[in-house]
Every structure is written in C-alpha cells, then in structure tokens.
Scaffold this motif. Structure first.
Motif, mmCIF file in Angstrom:
data_model
loop_
_atom_site.group_PDB
_atom_site.id
_atom_site.type_symbol
_atom_site.label_atom_id
_atom_site.label_comp_id
_atom_site.label_asym_id
_atom_site.label_seq_id
_atom_site.Cartn_x
_atom_site.Cartn_y
_atom_site.Cartn_z
ATOM 1 N N LEU A 155 0.823 -1.194 0.000
ATOM 2 C CA LEU A 155 0.000 0.000 0.000
ATOM 3 C C LEU A 155 0.861 1.249 0.000
ATOM 4 C CD1 LEU A 155 -2.649 -1.143 2.602
ATOM 5 C CD2 LEU A 155 -2.765 -1.277 0.124
ATOM 6 N N ALA A 159 -3.244 4.294 1.449
ATOM 7 C CA ALA A 159 -3.756 3.556 2.600
ATOM 8 C C ALA A 159 -4.102 4.474 3.751
ATOM 9 C CB ALA A 159 -2.712 2.529 3.048
ATOM 10 N N LYS A 279 -3.237 1.351 -4.135
ATOM 11 C CA LYS A 279 -2.010 2.052 -3.764
ATOM 12 C C LYS A 279 -2.178 3.568 -3.750
ATOM 13 C CE LYS A 279 2.057 0.762 -4.942
ATOM 14 N NZ LYS A 279 3.308 0.357 -5.645
ATOM 15 N N GLY A 282 -6.585 4.352 -2.201
ATOM 16 C CA GLY A 282 -6.917 3.810 -0.884
ATOM 17 C C GLY A 282 -8.391 3.894 -0.571
ATOM 18 N N ARG A 283 -8.709 4.478 0.578
ATOM 19 C CA ARG A 283 -10.097 4.534 1.022
ATOM 20 C C ARG A 283 -10.930 5.524 0.200
ATOM 21 N NH1 ARG A 283 -9.032 6.363 7.051
ATOM 22 N NH2 ARG A 283 -7.371 4.842 6.694
ATOM 23 N N ALA A 307 -7.260 -1.827 1.681
ATOM 24 C CA ALA A 307 -6.769 -0.453 1.760
ATOM 25 C C ALA A 307 -7.842 0.524 2.238
ATOM 26 C CB ALA A 307 -6.232 -0.009 0.402
#
Length: 353
Positions: A155, A159, A279, A282-283, A307
C-alpha cells in the motif's frame, strides 16, 4: 455451430475445437439461412458467427436468435474498421465475446490462437442465456501472471488517505460486460465520480466501444490515453492490448497506459487497475466487479478492500457469467453484492460519502 462463409475458417475453427474433448462441433454453415435449417434439427449451446456473409448478415441473424431463443454467440470478426463497427453492434445486440481475425492468413492465425478460441467457446457455454437478450491439440496455455508483473504490491500513501479528495470509481468486467457497462454508465448523471474501467476487449474495439457509449451517456466516455486526468463526470476505458494504472500527483488523479505482459492472461488486466487504485487512492476508491469468466480482478479488489475502499460485486442473477464476482466474493473482497440495476445508485452514493 460455426457460421462463416469462408470454408477455410469453418475448417480451421472446427479442427481447433475438435482437439478439446469438452467441445463438439455439431454443424458448420456457410450462411445464416443454411444454419437455421440445421438448427431446426439440433440447437447448439454456442454459436461462432461471422458478421459479413451472403444472403443474410450476421447481425440480422444474431438479432433473430436473441428475439426467438437467446443463445450464447461468439463473434468471429475481421479487424477491419467496417467489421469492427458491426461487431460493436453485435455486442450491443447480445453477443458475449469477440474472436478477431485478420483479412489475410486467417488459417494460421486461428491455429496460433487455438487456446483463445477454445476459452471463448467455454466462456460462452457458461453464459446465463436469460441475460443475453439486449437490454434498452490446443496450444499450451500462457502462464498466468499476477499483477506483480506490472505493478508492485504494498500500500502506498493511499492507505492512510482521509476522504478529502475526489472519489475514484474502478470497474472491472469481461464476458457480458459491454451490455453491463452500458446499463450502468447510461444511468449516471453528468456530475458523478471519476471512473476508470477495464473491459476485456481486443485492440481497436475499445475505442469504438467508448465512442458508442459516449454517444449514449450524459457523462464523457473515452478510451484512455497516457496522462489523462480522472475527473468527475468522465469515464476512462483501458485500451485493448494495454494495461491501465491509476496514479496520483497531489490531489489530482490520472492514468498511465503502459505495455507489459499478460496478467491473468489478460491485457488490460482488472487486477492491475485495482491494485493501482489500492495504492494511490486507498479509502477514496470505490471498486466494482461485474460479469465475466475467470478470476481477474478478485485479488486486486481484495487489495482495494484491505486499503479501506468500499467494494461491490454484481450478483449472480444479473450476471451473464458469474465468474469474476464469485471469485472476489470467495476471497472476502466484497462489501456488498448488488444486482446490476442497483450499481449506478451505489456509485453515486460513493461519490457523496
């Protein structure tokens, strides 16, 4: 059943499929009228269909089949521009996939592509026929590489991102995906999250597919070019024969279009796109995996899930082939399973969260 006006093509495909004990060629016909006579005696599980033929063209025949008795159809089409346009119309009418053939050296091409032909027929055989009607010695298989061949795991800054940047929606699909993507994208308003898409499709067809969708949708749909920005109201479709990755510079997202080996025997690969989203977004990402054979995208969706991204899989009832979503669900990569008609609303909710 093989329907093609070229005796060379009929013979080459028949010989290719005869090597696999799980496939029986019950008939071959030079045009749709001959085919219909043979189908009165025995109806095939899968039809391999050319587009340009005498007496009745393949598209007219396909529409007739889908209106009377939906059956999985694999289009065997030329790469010529005219053939490509007709093939896109065939996919819209309910065909499940494409085998491309050159104008010259067709017999050698089909022999060299034997494994692809066999896999296309097997994928079609697994298709859910109820979902096909249009909506308003085999070569040794290639090694099955993972996304490691294109992008390293692990990640990145994504992340730890908080939800302060635009949501990025990543969609992966394969067999049956052209119709599924049309059903989703045509229901999105002009203001929606930026979208990146991998649809397994040969070179040259993705540009025409994107152009067709762009004419149907409120959002801007285009075949991705290296460096294109991912912005609200735009959907970027990975070019056939290239991988597409999401990248980030500050608060701005863009895509990289790169060469590389086949991943999960595909280029573009859903796993490659999804890993890059894990990567670099993420969220802030939202992952969607839809109809398709195989498992491309399942591991990448799990990486997105781990992630912090929200993830959705298309449910079995609306899939043409419940392969890719099923594998993602088995891996624990999926937060929510939804029928196709509820996915557009989920995308819009993700953009507001």
């Amino acid at each position: 059943m093989i329907v093609d006006d070229s005796a060379v093509v009929r013979q080459a495909i028949s010989q290719t499929l005869a090597v696999d004990p799980g496939i029986e060629v019950i008939a071959a016909a030079a045009d749709p009228l001959f085919a219909m006579r043979k189908m009165e005696v025995q109806w095939p599980d899968v039809i391999i269909l050319d587009i340009e033929m005498p007496r009745m063209d393949g598209l007219t025949f396909l529409k007739k089949i889908m209106s009377e008795r939906p059956t999985p159809v694999v289009i065997c089409s030329s790469l010529a521009e005219r053939g490509a346009e007709a093939t896109m119309n065939a996919l819209s009418a309910g065909a499940v996939s494409i085998i491309t053939k050159p104008k010259m050296g067709v017999k050698q091409f089909l022999e060299d592509s034997a494994n692809d032909v066999v896999q296309a027929v097997k994928a079609a055989a697994r298709a859910n026929a109820r979902r096909l009607a249009p909506r308003t010695a085999v070569n040794a298989p290639l090694p099955k590489l993972s996304a490691d061949a294109v992008i390293t795991s692990g990640l990145g800054s994504g992340a730890s991102m908080v939800r302060t940047t635009d949501c990025v929606v990543a969609i992966g699909t394969s067999t049956g995906g052209t119709q599924a993507l049309e059903a989703v994208l045509t229901r999105l308003p002009a203001v929606c999250p930026g979208i990146v898409i991998v649809q397994h499709m040969p070179e040259r067809f993705t540009a025409m597919f994107a152009e067709r969708l762009n004419g149907l949708c409120e959002i801007d749909v285009r075949e991705a070019r290296h460096g294109d920005r991912v912005v609200p109201g735009r959907a970027l479709i990975a070019p056939g024969g290239k991988h597409m990755l999401l990248t980030r510079s500050g608060a701005q997202y863009a895509v990289e279009v790169v060469d590389g080996p086949l991943v999960n025997r595909h280029r573009p690969s859903v796993d490659v796109l999804f890993r890059s989203c894990a990567k670099f977004a993420g969220r802030n990402a939202f992952g969607v995996i839809m109809t398709g054979m195989g498992d491309d995208g399942a591991r990448g969706l799990k990486e997105m899930h781990d992630a912090g991204a929200s993830t959705v899989a298309e449910d079995e009832s609306s899939c043409v082939v419940f392969g890719m979503p099923k594998e993602a669900i088995k891996l624990g990569a999926v937060d929510t399973v939804l029928p196709l008609d509820r996915i557009p609303a989920a995308i819009l909710r993700a953009g507001k969260s």
